[in-house]
Write an enzyme that holds these catalytic residues in place. Structure first.
Site, PDB file in Angstrom:
ATOM      1  N   PHE A 125       0.850  -1.192   0.000  1.00  0.00           N
ATOM      2  CA  PHE A 125       0.000   0.000   0.000  1.00  0.00           C
ATOM      3  C   PHE A 125       0.887   1.243   0.000  1.00  0.00           C
ATOM      4  O   PHE A 125       1.792   1.376   0.828  1.00  0.00           O
ATOM      5  CB  PHE A 125      -0.925  -0.007   1.219  1.00  0.00           C
ATOM      6  CG  PHE A 125      -1.988   1.049   1.142  1.00  0.00           C
ATOM      7  CD1 PHE A 125      -2.997   0.960   0.196  1.00  0.00           C
ATOM      8  CD2 PHE A 125      -1.972   2.133   1.987  1.00  0.00           C
ATOM      9  CE1 PHE A 125      -3.972   1.941   0.108  1.00  0.00           C
ATOM     10  CE2 PHE A 125      -2.943   3.126   1.902  1.00  0.00           C
ATOM     11  CZ  PHE A 125      -3.946   3.022   0.967  1.00  0.00           C
ATOM     12  N   ASP A 196       1.009  -4.701   8.560  1.00  0.00           N
ATOM     13  CA  ASP A 196      -0.100  -3.761   8.439  1.00  0.00           C
ATOM     14  C   ASP A 196      -1.390  -4.583   8.307  1.00  0.00           C
ATOM     15  O   ASP A 196      -1.551  -5.340   7.341  1.00  0.00           O
ATOM     16  CB  ASP A 196       0.112  -2.869   7.201  1.00  0.00           C
ATOM     17  CG  ASP A 196      -0.986  -1.821   7.057  1.00  0.00           C
ATOM     18  OD1 ASP A 196      -2.099  -2.025   7.590  1.00  0.00           O
ATOM     19  OD2 ASP A 196      -0.734  -0.803   6.380  1.00  0.00           O
ATOM     20  N   TYR A 221     -10.918   2.588  10.392  1.00  0.00           N
ATOM     21  CA  TYR A 221     -12.130   3.009   9.670  1.00  0.00           C
ATOM     22  C   TYR A 221     -12.605   2.044   8.604  1.00  0.00           C
ATOM     23  O   TYR A 221     -13.581   2.325   7.932  1.00  0.00           O
ATOM     24  CB  TYR A 221     -11.972   4.415   9.080  1.00  0.00           C
ATOM     25  CG  TYR A 221     -10.769   4.660   8.188  1.00  0.00           C
ATOM     26  CD1 TYR A 221     -10.770   4.262   6.856  1.00  0.00           C
ATOM     27  CD2 TYR A 221      -9.654   5.316   8.673  1.00  0.00           C
ATOM     28  CE1 TYR A 221      -9.681   4.504   6.052  1.00  0.00           C
ATOM     29  CE2 TYR A 221      -8.554   5.576   7.876  1.00  0.00           C
ATOM     30  CZ  TYR A 221      -8.565   5.161   6.565  1.00  0.00           C
ATOM     31  OH  TYR A 221      -7.494   5.404   5.757  1.00  0.00           O
ATOM     32  N   LYS A 222     -11.919   0.907   8.482  1.00  0.00           N
ATOM     33  CA  LYS A 222     -12.371  -0.093   7.511  1.00  0.00           C
ATOM     34  C   LYS A 222     -13.266  -1.095   8.241  1.00  0.00           C
ATOM     35  O   LYS A 222     -14.364  -0.748   8.652  1.00  0.00           O
ATOM     36  CB  LYS A 222     -11.157  -0.727   6.854  1.00  0.00           C
ATOM     37  CG  LYS A 222     -10.308   0.300   6.081  1.00  0.00           C
ATOM     38  CD  LYS A 222      -9.055  -0.354   5.485  1.00  0.00           C
ATOM     39  CE  LYS A 222      -8.131   0.680   4.879  1.00  0.00           C
ATOM     40  NZ  LYS A 222      -8.653   1.213   3.606  1.00  0.00           N
ATOM     41  N   ARG A 370     -12.861  -3.392  -7.143  1.00  0.00           N
ATOM     42  CA  ARG A 370     -12.730  -4.003  -5.833  1.00  0.00           C
ATOM     43  C   ARG A 370     -14.095  -4.063  -5.171  1.00  0.00           C
ATOM     44  O   ARG A 370     -14.814  -3.054  -5.115  1.00  0.00           O
ATOM     45  CB  ARG A 370     -11.800  -3.112  -4.996  1.00  0.00           C
ATOM     46  CG  ARG A 370     -10.877  -3.859  -4.112  1.00  0.00           C
ATOM     47  CD  ARG A 370      -9.809  -2.978  -3.509  1.00  0.00           C
ATOM     48  NE  ARG A 370     -10.296  -1.758  -2.883  1.00  0.00           N
ATOM     49  CZ  ARG A 370      -9.688  -1.148  -1.851  1.00  0.00           C
ATOM     50  NH1 ARG A 370      -8.566  -1.652  -1.348  1.00  0.00           N
ATOM     51  NH2 ARG A 370     -10.163  -0.034  -1.352  1.00  0.00           N
TER      52      ARG A 370
END
Lengths: 411, 411
Positions: A125, A196, A221-222, A370
């Site tokens: 990422f 991560d 926040y996911k 996605r």
């Protein structure tokens, strides 16, 4: 799998179906982006209202003691710890994922003097790579970020490697890396392993302690449903805690923050990785998100996410292959997180057309559509409806319009 | 000044009296700690409710574009900029004060190669010192934090000084430093000037551009009323922006965050000092706080704060001197922020007794009783009542109890 009623039957038999009511979801949309922003927990408004009115508004500064605001980073950290296989005293909630990564990368380099390489993979990422680049630049060329392809990863772990920095679940493909094996390989090379957990925390079992992971960060926040831009968390294995320190040595990581001592002395344990004043409102939202997820149990979350992605892949195989879509995610569910990624050369306008029709996934460069299957807020029928809409968009070429080729500011 | 009715008369003539209604304040307390935690703006609950329900809950991930969440750091930064004498394009809201300080200290060192000293004063706010110590430690002994006494400050600025780091208003005494003169002195020595505005932003005129300040940070939860642990802000003078970069080079500071480029390339302007994903809920609260303050106008805020502290000092002179209190704040209002600090050898139990009676100030080691006069939420009668209660506590020796000597976790 040829009828929408099949999907409804699967939903009717879903033991977690009732949990959808623990979230506020709008009518009329198919939300397959809980991997970018988790849904709003139904319990949040009242909880936040109490914090605002009865704590901030009424008790004001006294709330730091009276309502234990000062403990929020530890309390929320412990709640998250239970989802990621971390025993007590190793996780705190704080700052952003990027900031936490910086702290832990610097600490890892400090713990491996003489070693100069942060090792990662090319398709990690981006912000993780950027933070490592920033740290390397700050350290003036003595340290470098080395990026290799996935197959070259283990072979690249050598006596220069201070820390191996990897995502547990790849953000593009949803592929799960073998945390235990790669951590062991890092250790054999004398390096630390930093993971991560952005795309695994709260949606699949993570076994930080069992895998002997050294360091980890994750996103609030996911799948943890802590709200947009929620605080992140970090993990430091107990065995390392008193041997490493944070370069962001703010007062909340001091052994006695309110002694107003002019010299920094790190707090014992993981709390030394705290920095500034806890963000009480944001931390409250994260606490509610973690609680809401945790009620379901991580094994049941994993089982449902697997069933949802299996079902979606079956439908995609049957109905989307002829339209030029290819599966970018692993076919073996054991290797796949809670998302399904499809490749298509026209991925950008196709996703835009889909979103315009209230089927919400996202697009990742260069050609990835996605679809996230947050297990508490996604139904089998959402997968059906998304594929149905994709078929319609392809058959009518509805994606082939100028407005769908415009890149939004945020994707 | 001998009657409570005098205070009520002053309140009746206060042109800002009506602004108190823009905040939610509990009945029955005297709140003199807005310099630690600003009060709750009355507009916040409805605004946050809309962000939670209509944005996060309903529009979900689309809110990043649809509701301009992505612009929050700039939008809130610009609103704060107007209060601190900063022209457009130089302030963003982000992270914590400590984290922002780290970014700017590192950038300042990078801008002054060969210079190895971060210069500050011994009694600076501890977390600012800790952050500088952490950065120096990370850089491995090439850089050091040098602390001098206030009178020695200008003389200590020399060819080794990369950056002079100072608080605009001293957190213990409320003394205002001469920002323009000290910045000019730093520049004469070839150093940059970095100011911490924690105790001045939102309560007195700050003239960053006019004083030719290079860098500044500030706190969102004190006079800006952004809520407990609110995001902080940072300022980078336009002339420096494209010559320095952030060591915390996260994706929000990238020129194209959603291109998912593996190499970090800093955004133009001050936005390169952003790092992780904006904290939307917390940033919303800060935005409302800044708006609520701004309506009053910084000159009127300053005038009222000065009148409040003058009145309190007059009362303290008349009624508290015989009880062993000494004024620790400057007597000249031009040198004093919006707080009055009194020294007393028994400061800790006296403040505890005061707080137990719902008169809320705070205590700072070793002997400082601190009273903050946030001008929109504090009345002249609050000053009267606080002094009245102090006199009563002293005359009855009500402070001299074991429970008042216990240190709370957070002071």
């Amino acid at each position: 799998m040829r009828e929408r009623s099949d999907a409804l039957t699967l939903d009717a038999g879903d033991p977690l179906a009732g949990h959808r009511g623990h979230f506020v979801l709008p009518d009329g949309i198919v939300y397959l982006d809980g991997n970018s922003l988790g849904a709003l927990p139904a319990a949040l408004p009242a909880r936040l209202d109490a914090v605002i009115h009865e704590q901030w508004g009424r008790d004001l500064i006294r709330s730091w003691n009276r309502h234990d605001w000062i403990d929020l980073p530890v309390r929320v950290g412990e709640a998250a710890a239970a989802l990621i296989g971390a025993g007590p005293g190793q996780v705190v909630a704080a700052d952003s994922t990027s900031v936490n990564l910086f702290k832990l990368l610097a600490a890892a380099l400090d713990a491996r003097p003489g070693r100069t390489v942060i090792l990662s993979v090319e398709d990690n990422f981006p912000t993780d790579l950027y933070m490592a680049q920033g740290l390397a630049r700050l350290l003036g060329g003595e340290v470098r970020l080395r990026l290799v392809s996935e197959p070259a990863l283990e072979g690249a772990m050598d006596e220069d490697t201070a820390v191996v920095m990897l995502s547990h679940v790849d953000f593009r493909t949803g592929r799960i890396r073998d945390m235990a094996a790669l951590t062991a390989a890092a250790h054999r090379a004398g390096a630390l392993a930093l993971w991560d957990l952005a795309h695994s925390a709260g949606v699949l079992p993570v076994a930080l302690d069992a895998a002997e992971v050294d360091l980890a960060v994750g996103c609030g926040y996911k799948y943890l449903c802590g709200g947009p831009g929620a605080p992140a968390f970090l993990y430091v294995a107990r065995r390392l805690q008193d041997r490493i320190a944070s370069p962001l040595s703010g007062w909340m990581g001091h052994v006695a923050p309110f002694a107003f001592d002019p010299a920094y002395r790190p707090a014992p344990g993981v709390c030394r990785f705290l920095c500034g004043t806890p963000a009480v409102l944001a931390m409250t939202a994260l606490e509610v998100g973690v609680e809401t997820i945790s009620h379901a149990g991580i094994d049941r979350l994993r089982a449902k996410a697997t069933a949802l992605t299996e079902y979606f892949i079956t439908l995609a195989d049957e109905r989307l292959r002829d339209h030029g879509f290819e599966l970018a995610s692993p076919r073996d569910p054991a290797d796949r997180g809670a998302q399904v990624s499809l490749r298509h050369a026209e991925g950008l306008p196709i996703m835009a057309a889909l979103v315009a029709r209230d089927v919400i996934g996202d697009f990742r460069e260069p050609d990835i559509l996605r679809f996230g299957f947050a297990p508490l807020t996604t139904r089998f029928v959402d997968g059906w409806d998304a594929v149905e809409m994709l078929v319609e968009i392809m058959e009518t070429r509805a994606w082939d319009r100028p407005e769908h080729r415009r890149r939004p500011r945020v994707t």
